[in-house]
Design an enzyme around this catalytic site. Structure first.
Site, PDB file in Angstrom:
ATOM      1  N   LEU A 157       0.848  -1.200   0.000  1.00 11.63           N
ATOM      2  CA  LEU A 157       0.000   0.000   0.000  1.00 11.63           C
ATOM      3  C   LEU A 157       0.881   1.246   0.000  1.00 11.63           C
ATOM      4  O   LEU A 157       2.011   1.224   0.480  1.00 11.63           O
ATOM      5  CB  LEU A 157      -0.966   0.011   1.189  1.00 11.63           C
ATOM      6  CG  LEU A 157      -0.453   0.143   2.625  1.00 11.63           C
ATOM      7  CD1 LEU A 157      -0.067   1.569   2.968  1.00 11.63           C
ATOM      8  CD2 LEU A 157      -1.516  -0.324   3.576  1.00 11.63           C
ATOM      9  N   LYS A 239       9.942  -6.724  -1.941  1.00 12.27           N
ATOM     10  CA  LYS A 239       9.502  -5.405  -1.476  1.00 12.27           C
ATOM     11  C   LYS A 239      10.598  -4.333  -1.660  1.00 12.27           C
ATOM     12  O   LYS A 239      10.340  -3.267  -2.224  1.00 12.27           O
ATOM     13  CB  LYS A 239       9.082  -5.502  -0.008  1.00 12.27           C
ATOM     14  CG  LYS A 239       8.717  -4.188   0.621  1.00 12.27           C
ATOM     15  CD  LYS A 239       7.484  -3.564   0.026  1.00 12.27           C
ATOM     16  CE  LYS A 239       7.349  -2.131   0.479  1.00 12.27           C
ATOM     17  NZ  LYS A 239       6.221  -1.461  -0.124  1.00 12.27           N
ATOM     18  N   ASN A 243      10.488  -1.157  -4.319  1.00 12.89           N
ATOM     19  CA  ASN A 243      10.597   0.256  -3.945  1.00 12.89           C
ATOM     20  C   ASN A 243      11.819   0.919  -4.568  1.00 12.89           C
ATOM     21  O   ASN A 243      11.774   2.078  -4.974  1.00 12.89           O
ATOM     22  CB  ASN A 243      10.640   0.401  -2.413  1.00 12.89           C
ATOM     23  CG  ASN A 243       9.236   0.579  -1.842  1.00 12.89           C
ATOM     24  OD1 ASN A 243       8.254   0.579  -2.586  1.00 12.89           O
ATOM     25  ND2 ASN A 243       9.138   0.729  -0.539  1.00 12.89           N
ATOM     26  N   GLY A 292      10.556  10.997  -1.145  1.00  8.71           N
ATOM     27  CA  GLY A 292      10.824  11.052   0.297  1.00  8.71           C
ATOM     28  C   GLY A 292       9.927  10.052   0.986  1.00  8.71           C
ATOM     29  O   GLY A 292       9.584   9.009   0.423  1.00  8.71           O
ATOM     30  N   CYS A 295       9.302   5.283   3.489  1.00  3.41           N
ATOM     31  CA  CYS A 295       9.676   3.997   2.882  1.00  3.41           C
ATOM     32  C   CYS A 295      10.825   4.079   1.891  1.00  3.41           C
ATOM     33  O   CYS A 295      11.863   3.467   2.108  1.00  3.41           O
ATOM     34  CB  CYS A 295       8.453   3.379   2.209  1.00  3.41           C
ATOM     35  SG  CYS A 295       7.233   2.861   3.413  1.00  3.41           S
TER      36      CYS A 295
END
Ligand code: NAD
Length: 464
Positions: A157, A239, A243, A292, A295
């Site tokens: 999310l 993950k 990212n 920014g 995460c």
């Protein structure tokens, strides 16, 4: 134990844990939500989230009023009931960039003392590859006779559209050694998907910001097509790699933008041109002040640390950070060529790290406001949701206004630092009367250059 309708305990009720517990309880599960922070639990008990996310308060209230969502600070009152535990505690960066796993281990060890046999411990927190094995060992050390399974289930999310994303599941990744445990976790989210398909989504449709680009039409999509089963280590890597790739796309767009500024091209046109290639995609190819939040910065740095620990170089990921770290200075330099910063009143619009959230962690907007203030500018700011949160991060002399108009009044320069809808849809024609100067620096490249120029602003973007 019931794996047909399992009882769930969520540990850590931050952005991920609170959203997950609200959604699972609305989907019909009995959910204990545990946090060590009394304020967060008290606010939840009142039927609210302690941070801003569109639609979330309704879900929290509904969960609490139905009796299915039970916030608590006690492990003893919650963990023993759990068939499935989701660990959603924070994993901040240490000074050297590696991940601080103290909360992850502490949550696991505290749970281990009171977990029941057959329980599945699910890691939702973003952790470096290899952490899962360490957690399994720690739970075993605390409670050697306990029979449990461990699953890595990274969360995708995004803040600003957290509820929307939790309801519109684009993929569920589960990794671990026990196939049955993976299926049990997948079943949880299949039920959420079924629940979600019946909802009126227009009501909860978040303002899907510039960054998101997630468009899932779950109504037409079979859940099984969105399930990904992997090894424990692969799930952990998914993950951080995801990212880092998203951050890379932004940094790539920014690299091209800097060239555009020099050669007279428009980065928005260039990205439109390349983004239509389905192998590339338009999402995240946006230039601006940079990324920014809670995460990207920590996940990207964390991945670099893992490369280092394994004696590997990470040139692409290093460059992603390097480009981003230069963006505030780039904006300042560009502004310096147009005005004398030290003698300007500058209105910074937007303080949260992205629109749709009150989260100000690693906000480039705040960095910019403080930098301009240090250079002698009179800096006034406004954010639709993050004024309170930003106060402690802004330099003392930076003023926070209660409306856009208050910030615009008599300013020489206006900077759109976070692309809130309120700014994009603002009546900029009327703003011309309020401001003293005419420079509008669109540091997110979101406004229409032609319209703003016609109104009489000197429009400045990044790479356009
Ligand atoms: P957060 O800091 O908002 O929340 C973490 C919560 O855990 C806090 O409320 C804290 O009080 C609580 N906590 C810490 N130690 C605890 C303990 N021992 N027992 C009970 N509660 C404890 O963090 P977040 O943004 O929700 O992120 C959580 C994890 O999910 C991180 O690993 C993050 O990288 C990952 N993640 C975050 C997002 C996001 O958009 N924020 C998205 C995907 C994944």
């Amino acid at each position: 134990m019931s794996m047909v309708n399992p009882t769930i305990t969520i540990i850590g009720t931050g952005y991920v844990g609170l959203t997950t517990s609200a959604v699972l309880s609305n989907a019909g599960y009995k959910v204990y939500a545990v946090d060590t922070d009394q304020m967060k639990i008290d606010t939840m008990k009142e039927g609210k989230a302690y941070f801003f996310e569109r639609g979330l308060d309704d879900f929290v209230r509904n969960g609490v009023e139905s009796g299915r969502l039970m916030p608590t600070t006690s492990y003893e009152d919650s963990v023993p009931h759990a068939d499935i535990i989701f660990s959603c505690v924070g994993t901040p960066s240490k000074d050297d960039g590696s991940s601080n796993l103290d909360y992850v281990y502490c949550a696991a060890e505290s749970s281990a003392k009171c977990m029941k046999d057959g329980c599945i411990y699910v890691q939702k927190s973003t952790v470096p590859v290899g952490t899962g094995r360490g957690v399994i060992a720690r739970i075993g050390n605390v409670n050697p006779n306990l029979k449990f399974d461990y699953v890595s289930n990274p969360e995708f999310l995004a803040e600003g559209s957290a509820l929307f994303d939790a309801l519109n599941i684009d993929r569920i990744v589960v990794g671990g050694d026990n196939h049955k445990a993976l299926e049990s976790v997948l079943r949880i989210f299949k039920k959420v998907d079924d629940f979600s398909k019946k909802l009126d989504h227009s009501k909860y449709k978040a303002y899907v910001g510039f960054y998101s680009g997630k468009v899932v039409n779950i109504k037409d999509s079979d859940f099984s097509q969105r399930e990904v089963r992997t090894s424990l280590e692969s799930a952990e890597l998914v993950k951080v790699a995801a990212n880092s790739f998203l951050a890379l796309k932004i940094s790539f767009a920014n690299s091209v933008a800097m060239l555009c500024d020099t050669v007279g091209a428009d980065v928005t046109e260039v990205m439109n041109g390349i983004g239509l290639d389905h192998r590339i995609g338009r999402a995240m190819l946006y230039s601006g002040l940079g990324w920014g939040g809670g995460c990207f910065p920590k996940d990207v740095r964390g991945l670099i640390s893992v490369y280092k620990e394994n004696n590997l170089d990470s040139p692409i990921i290093n460059a992603t950070v390097e480009v981003n770290n230069g963006m505030v200075a780039y904006v300042v330099k560009k502004l310096q060529r147009i005005v004398a910063i030290g003698s300007c009143r500058i209105a910074i619009l937007g303080l949260s790290f992205k629109p749709g959230t009150s989260d100000i962690r690693s906000s480039q907007s705040i960095l910019l406001a403080n930098r301009l203030f240090d250079m002698g500018a009179e800096v006034v700011t406004f954010d639709p949701q993050a004024n309170r949160e930003a106060r402690k991060e802004l330099s003392k002399g930076v003023e926070i206004c209660t409306s856009i108009e208050e910030a615009l009044k008599d300013s020489d320069v206006v900077v759109i630092a976070t692309e809130w809808k309120e700014f994009l849809e603002y009546d900029w024609k009327s703003a011309r009367e309020l401001v003293s100067g005419n420079v509008l620096f669109d540091a997110r490249n979101r406004l229409d250059k032609k319209i703003l120029t016609d109104i009489g602003f000197k429009y400045v973007g990044i790479g356009r």
